[in-house]
Design a protein around this motif. Structure first.
Motif, short mmCIF file in Angstrom:
data_model
loop_
_atom_site.label_atom_id
_atom_site.label_comp_id
_atom_site.label_asym_id
_atom_site.label_seq_id
_atom_site.Cartn_x
_atom_site.Cartn_y
_atom_site.Cartn_z
N PRO A 183 11.93 -14.16 -13.07
CA PRO A 183 11.36 -12.81 -13.08
C PRO A 183 11.55 -12.17 -14.45
N PRO A 184 10.84 -11.09 -14.76
CA PRO A 184 11.00 -10.45 -16.07
C PRO A 184 12.47 -10.12 -16.36
N GLY A 185 12.92 -10.51 -17.54
CA GLY A 185 14.28 -10.20 -17.94
C GLY A 185 15.33 -11.21 -17.53
N LEU A 186 14.93 -12.31 -16.84
CA LEU A 186 15.92 -13.29 -16.38
C LEU A 186 15.34 -14.69 -16.48
N ALA A 187 16.09 -15.58 -17.11
CA ALA A 187 15.75 -17.00 -17.10
C ALA A 187 16.54 -17.63 -15.96
N GLY A 188 15.86 -17.90 -14.87
CA GLY A 188 16.55 -18.44 -13.70
C GLY A 188 15.96 -17.86 -12.43
N ASN A 189 16.81 -17.67 -11.44
CA ASN A 189 16.36 -17.21 -10.13
C ASN A 189 17.02 -15.89 -9.73
N LEU A 190 16.21 -15.00 -9.17
CA LEU A 190 16.69 -13.76 -8.57
C LEU A 190 16.48 -13.89 -7.06
N VAL A 191 17.56 -13.77 -6.29
CA VAL A 191 17.50 -13.91 -4.84
C VAL A 191 17.69 -12.54 -4.21
N GLU A 192 16.81 -12.19 -3.27
CA GLU A 192 16.88 -10.90 -2.59
C GLU A 192 16.71 -11.10 -1.09
N GLY A 193 17.40 -10.30 -0.34
CA GLY A 193 17.28 -10.39 1.11
C GLY A 193 17.38 -9.04 1.78
N LEU A 194 16.62 -8.87 2.86
CA LEU A 194 16.66 -7.64 3.64
C LEU A 194 16.64 -8.01 5.12
N VAL A 195 17.58 -7.47 5.88
CA VAL A 195 17.58 -7.70 7.33
C VAL A 195 17.69 -6.34 8.01
N TYR A 196 16.77 -6.10 8.92
CA TYR A 196 16.65 -4.82 9.63
C TYR A 196 16.92 -5.11 11.10
N TYR A 197 18.06 -4.66 11.59
CA TYR A 197 18.48 -5.04 12.94
C TYR A 197 19.26 -3.91 13.59
N ASP A 198 19.55 -4.08 14.86
CA ASP A 198 20.43 -3.15 15.57
C ASP A 198 20.84 -3.77 16.89
N ALA A 199 21.67 -3.09 17.63
CA ALA A 199 22.09 -3.55 18.96
C ALA A 199 22.31 -2.31 19.82
N PHE A 200 21.80 -2.35 21.04
CA PHE A 200 21.88 -1.21 21.94
C PHE A 200 22.37 -1.67 23.32
N ILE A 201 23.31 -0.93 23.87
CA ILE A 201 23.78 -1.20 25.22
C ILE A 201 22.97 -0.33 26.17
N LEU A 202 22.31 -0.95 27.12
CA LEU A 202 21.47 -0.21 28.06
C LEU A 202 22.33 0.53 29.07
N ASN A 203 21.98 1.79 29.32
CA ASN A 203 22.83 2.68 30.12
C ASN A 203 23.17 2.12 31.49
N ASN A 204 22.21 1.53 32.15
CA ASN A 204 22.44 1.04 33.51
C ASN A 204 22.97 -0.38 33.56
N LYS A 205 23.21 -0.98 32.38
CA LYS A 205 23.63 -2.37 32.35
C LYS A 205 25.01 -2.57 31.74
N ASN A 206 25.66 -1.48 31.30
CA ASN A 206 26.98 -1.68 30.69
C ASN A 206 28.02 -2.11 31.70
N LYS A 207 27.69 -2.03 33.00
CA LYS A 207 28.61 -2.51 34.02
C LYS A 207 28.73 -4.03 34.01
N ALA A 208 27.92 -4.67 33.19
CA ALA A 208 28.01 -6.13 33.03
C ALA A 208 28.94 -6.52 31.88
N ILE A 209 29.66 -5.53 31.33
CA ILE A 209 30.52 -5.80 30.17
C ILE A 209 31.96 -5.42 30.48
N ALA A 210 32.88 -6.30 30.14
CA ALA A 210 34.32 -6.02 30.25
C ALA A 210 35.00 -6.49 28.97
N VAL A 211 35.97 -5.71 28.53
CA VAL A 211 36.71 -6.08 27.33
C VAL A 211 38.20 -5.92 27.58
N HIS A 212 38.98 -6.80 27.00
CA HIS A 212 40.44 -6.68 27.09
C HIS A 212 41.01 -6.68 25.68
#
Length: 364
Positions: A241-270
């Motif tokens: 790319p302009p200004g660099l002899a070699g490789n420029l690596v770029e990454g973007l990840v767009y994610y999330d996680a949601f616990i459904l209100n009526n389904k959290n009864k399926a989860i237990a933690v200790h």
């Protein structure tokens, strides 16, 4: 013009997340976020059962409108990375050592995927319906696991398809527990990435404690409980790319996680393993103020602190509701010669990790 060389290394680079994630089998992607940042999920209640009347009006009972609730799920995690590989450094290195595509794959395996796994596991722990904080040992590990799984069953959640994420230490303790049913060990076919066995008809997946919520020994869940979209996974390798002899690596990840209100009864933690935090403190230029730096497993919960002349570290499960949240800046007010302790409290205000007490360092 930038060239995406990732496909030259693997035509399935976008599938790496699903192939190598420990948690992908424990979440669902049932909701469509395409073209939207927010999705509304409707949950409906049920009607009361009545005794049928063979005469008169309303023989089925008095009808009422079925109640519903709406949960809004809004995507929030937009994470990125970038690095360069200079052409002269690549030439001066053994062949393949500074290969851009291999470096990208390593970034996914060692940074992107672990981050998403950790985020999901923390969400599960923080929103679990069944929570317990008590020391795990080789005399109660199996009992505590059965208790957690029984609580999910009492909530009438599906029996098949449950998955437990456990720390290596918990896995060791349950195998040392004399009450553990040996027949439920590792003799069956492993169908899930990272699976090491079955306990009480639950698939056991072992992951490092640093991917778990601080202090958590295990989390039992079912894919119906958590929806976790990866809306965008975009990785590019730009050649010269302009200004660099070699490789420029770029990454973007767009994610999330949601616990459904009526389904959290399926989860237990200790929470059974008191997490260890390390803190340091340096004086600021302001009188009686100092800055605290914390390291260790900080996943989940809230960082809190307390100072006193003889402040001691709390024990696992101690009530930390009266402790003060540590500011993002780390700067607190304290009295010289006093001691300070930083801990993590979970959503039930219980201690799940702590530092040792150190003498405060504040401005004079």
């Amino acid at each position: 013009m930038p060239v995406n060389l990732a496909t030259k290394y693997s035509s399935k680079i976008d599938e790496v997340l699903a192939q190598n994630s420990l948690t992908d089998v424990a979440v669902n992607k049932d909701y469509d976020f395409v073209g939207a940042q927010t999705v509304k999920v409707y949950s409906f209640g049920t009607a009361a059962m009545n005794d049928y009347q063979a005469s008169g009006a309303n023989r089925y009972g008095t009808p009422s409108e079925l109640e519903d609730s709406i949960q809004e799920l809004t995507m929030s995690k937009k994470r990125s990375f970038t690095f360069t590989i200079d052409k002269t450094n690549a030439i001066d290195s053994p062949e393949g050592v500074r290969d851009a595509a291999k470096a990208l794959r390593r970034q996914l395996d060692l940074a992107v995927i672990p981050e998403i796994d950790t985020y999901r596991l923390v969400k599960l722990a923080d929103n679990a319906y069944k929570k317990e904080v008590a020391t795990i040992s080789n005399t109660n590990a199996y009992e505590k696991f059965l208790d957690a799984n029984a609580a999910i069953s009492e909530n009438e959640m599906p029996l098949d398809g449950r998955i437990a994420f456990v720390t290596p230490n918990f896995y060791k303790l349950i195998k040392q527990d004399d009450s553990f049913v040996k027949a439920a060990d590792i003799s069956q076919e492993m169908l899930i990435k990272g699976q090491v066995g079955m306990v009480d008809n639950v698939a056991i997946v072992m992951c490092t404690s640093k991917r778990m919520a601080a202090g958590a020994s295990f989390v039992i869940t079912h894919p119906i409980a958590c929806t976790s979209p990866v809306k965008l996974a975009d990785y590019k390798i730009h050649q010269d790319p302009p200004g660099l002899a070699g490789n420029l690596v770029e990454g973007l990840v767009y994610y999330d996680a949601f616990i459904l209100n009526n389904k959290n009864k399926a989860i237990a933690v200790h929470y059974g393993e008191l997490g260890a935090l390390t803190i340091s403190m340096e004086a600021t230029s302001t009188t009686n103020k100092g800055k605290i730096t914390v390291s260790g497993n900080l996943n989940g919960g809230t960082l809190v602190y307390k100072t006193a002349a003889n402040q001691a570290a709390p024990a696992l499960a101690d009530d930390l509701s009266s402790w003060t949240e540590l500011p993002e800046t780390g700067i607190i007010s304290a009295t010289a010669t006093h001691k300070v302790v930083v801990a993590i409290r979970n959503s039930d205000k219980k201690c799940v990790a702590t530092s040792a007490a150190i003498v405060v360092d504040v401005g004079a």
